[in-house]
Design an enzyme around this catalytic site. Structure first.
Site, short mmCIF file in Angstrom:
data_model
loop_
_atom_site.label_atom_id
_atom_site.label_comp_id
_atom_site.label_asym_id
_atom_site.label_seq_id
_atom_site.Cartn_x
_atom_site.Cartn_y
_atom_site.Cartn_z
N HIS A 135 -6.91 -5.81 -1.37
CA HIS A 135 -5.77 -4.95 -1.10
C HIS A 135 -4.76 -5.57 -0.15
CE1 HIS A 135 -3.80 -1.02 -0.84
NE2 HIS A 135 -3.77 -1.15 0.47
N ASP A 190 3.89 24.28 -0.99
CA ASP A 190 5.29 24.11 -1.41
C ASP A 190 5.83 22.72 -1.11
OD1 ASP A 190 5.31 24.38 1.34
OD2 ASP A 190 7.11 25.64 1.40
N SER A 227 0.84 -1.20 0.00
CA SER A 227 0.00 0.00 0.00
C SER A 227 0.88 1.25 0.00
CB SER A 227 -0.95 -0.05 1.20
OG SER A 227 -1.95 0.93 1.11
#
Length: 428
Positions: A407, A354, A145
């Site tokens: 998953h 940023d 993951s």
């Protein structure tokens, strides 16, 4: 500094390592933090010269697995590797970052600290550990993951440290915005809701009864915090794990008990819900979740904004309750006591513009490190099409697309890791 403790338990021998690393890599004035790694090897192989395999846990903000057995991926890995279970900075036995440890900082200082806990810093920590443990020798990385996100950052910044990369359910978009991630994710979550209710049609009425009860009553979990309809709705986060898909049903079947003034939600139910919806054990998962997609731009609470495009999640519409998945919402920082003290810092992170780049597309296009990845066809957490598009940007990367696993497939069967290793050997 390295602190080492060795112990044995059935099936493995472990050495616990604690290292000190800079909080801000590259800054000679930076304070230091601790990073913990548990070295694990099969009994009888303690002194063998085995290749190292570093396990990057899912998350973000997840500590490494605490091995209770050597089944599934770990058992397979220990056949021919020395494994390092890494507590990523801020988690587990590494210097923790949570409401208690950050309490002495103002919101801006908290946000600055938390912004240093992403994949770029995790990879630089790993490089420090590699050099101290094995010198110039490269090691292998297994990323589950979010751990796969870290693996691609590793390939982008320090490929010389890598022997091979193995990824399971963890190839991110390399260029997309968080909005793209959630715009693709919400339909997958709705599909999991469809599958859940097809299996348990009686839960349609039961889930609605719970939501209506929570809307009409001030219901407190055993911890004393309130369970609201929207917190209950987040239980769908389990739908993407094969081992947990049915867990909601077993909670709901014990939801109500008779009370002196009519039906009440049971302590059994409330305790089970709290175990899922509380971020007390994993606050960084909530705080950092959208920042893992940010490169040069702000997420601005992406999951919250994009959700408005999918009115089926609106509880006020009545009818079937659609559970949400791996989404973090700003109201969580008002309702969860573990997150409330970090609310202002989380908002600063959500509006930070940023963020440094996490991936070097040119370097990935020139990659010469063997890469094998399992892409789960029906993955609720990581979009299949985005994963395949990103894999196509990594020179030589091989993908195995399968609907046999969810998953958490690497934890379900040793066959997943076995196949990835075979792919990198050229045997599959």
């Amino acid at each position: 500094m390295s602190v080492v403790t060795t112990y044995r338990r059935p099936g493995l021998v472990a050495r616990d390592h604690v290292f000190r690393v800079p909080l801000r890599h590259g800054d000679p004035e930076s304070p230091e933090i601790e990073v913990f790694g548990r070295e694990v090897v099969a009994p009888g192989k303690e002194d063998d010269r085995l290749p190292w395999l570093v396990y990057f846990q899912g998350g973000p903000g997840g500590k490494a697995e605490r091995p209770l057995s050597t089944s599934a991926w770990l058992g397979r890995a220990l056949r021919d590797h020395r494994v390092l279970l890494l507590d990523q900075r801020g988690t587990g036995r590494s210097t923790p970052a949570n409401r208690t440890t950050l309490a002495g900082m103002g919101p801006r200082e908290q946000a600055e600290h938390l912004g240093l806990l992403r994949a770029d810093s995790i990879v630089r920590d790993a490089e420090v550990l590699r050099e101290r443990l094995i010198g110039e020798e490269p090691w292998s990385v297994l990323g589950q993951s979010f751990g796969g996100f870290c693996a691609l950052t590793y390939l982008s910044t320090a490929p010389h440290g890598l022997r091979q990369v193995l990824i399971t359910g963890g190839i991110p978009t390399l260029t997309g915005h968080a909005d793209d991630v959630y715009r693709a994710a919400y339909p997958r979550v709705l599909a999991k809701n469809d599958a859940y209710y097809a299996r348990y049609p009686g839960d349609v009425d039961l889930a609605r009864r719970v939501v209506d009860h929570l809307a009409e009553h001030d219901v407190r979990m055993p911890t004393g915090e309130r369970l609201t309809p929207e917190r209950f709705q987040t239980l769908g986060i389990q739908f993407g794990q094969g081992a947990r898909f049915d867990a909601l049903h077993y909670l709901l079947e014990e939801a109500f008990v008779p009370g002196p003034r009519g039906p009440e939600l049971s302590d059994t139910f409330l305790r089970g819900v709290d175990a899922v919806v509380s971020f007390a054990e994993r606050p960084l998962y909530a705080v950092l979740h959208e920042s893992i997609y940010c490169q040069g731009g702000a997420s601005r609470w992406s999951a919250h904004r994009v959700r408005g495009e999918f009115d089926r999640f609106d509880l006020s519409r009545g009818g079937r309750v659609e559970f949400t998945g791996e989404m973090i919402y700003p109201w969580m920082f008002e309702q969860d006591p573990a997150l409330v003290p970090l609310r202002e810092a989380a908002d600063l992170l959500a509006h930070r513009r940023d963020w440094p780049a996490l991936y070097d597309l040119d370097r990935l296009a020139r990659n010469d490190v063997p890469v094998a990845a399992a892409v789960y066809h029906d993955d609720m957490y990581v979009d299949r099409d985005q994963a395949l598009e990103s894999a196509g940007r990594v020179r030589g990367a091989r993908t195995w697309v399968t609907n046999e696993y969810e998953h958490d497939g690497v934890k379900a069967s040793p066959a997943v890791l076995d196949r990835l290793l075979a792919m990198n050997r050229g045997d599959a």
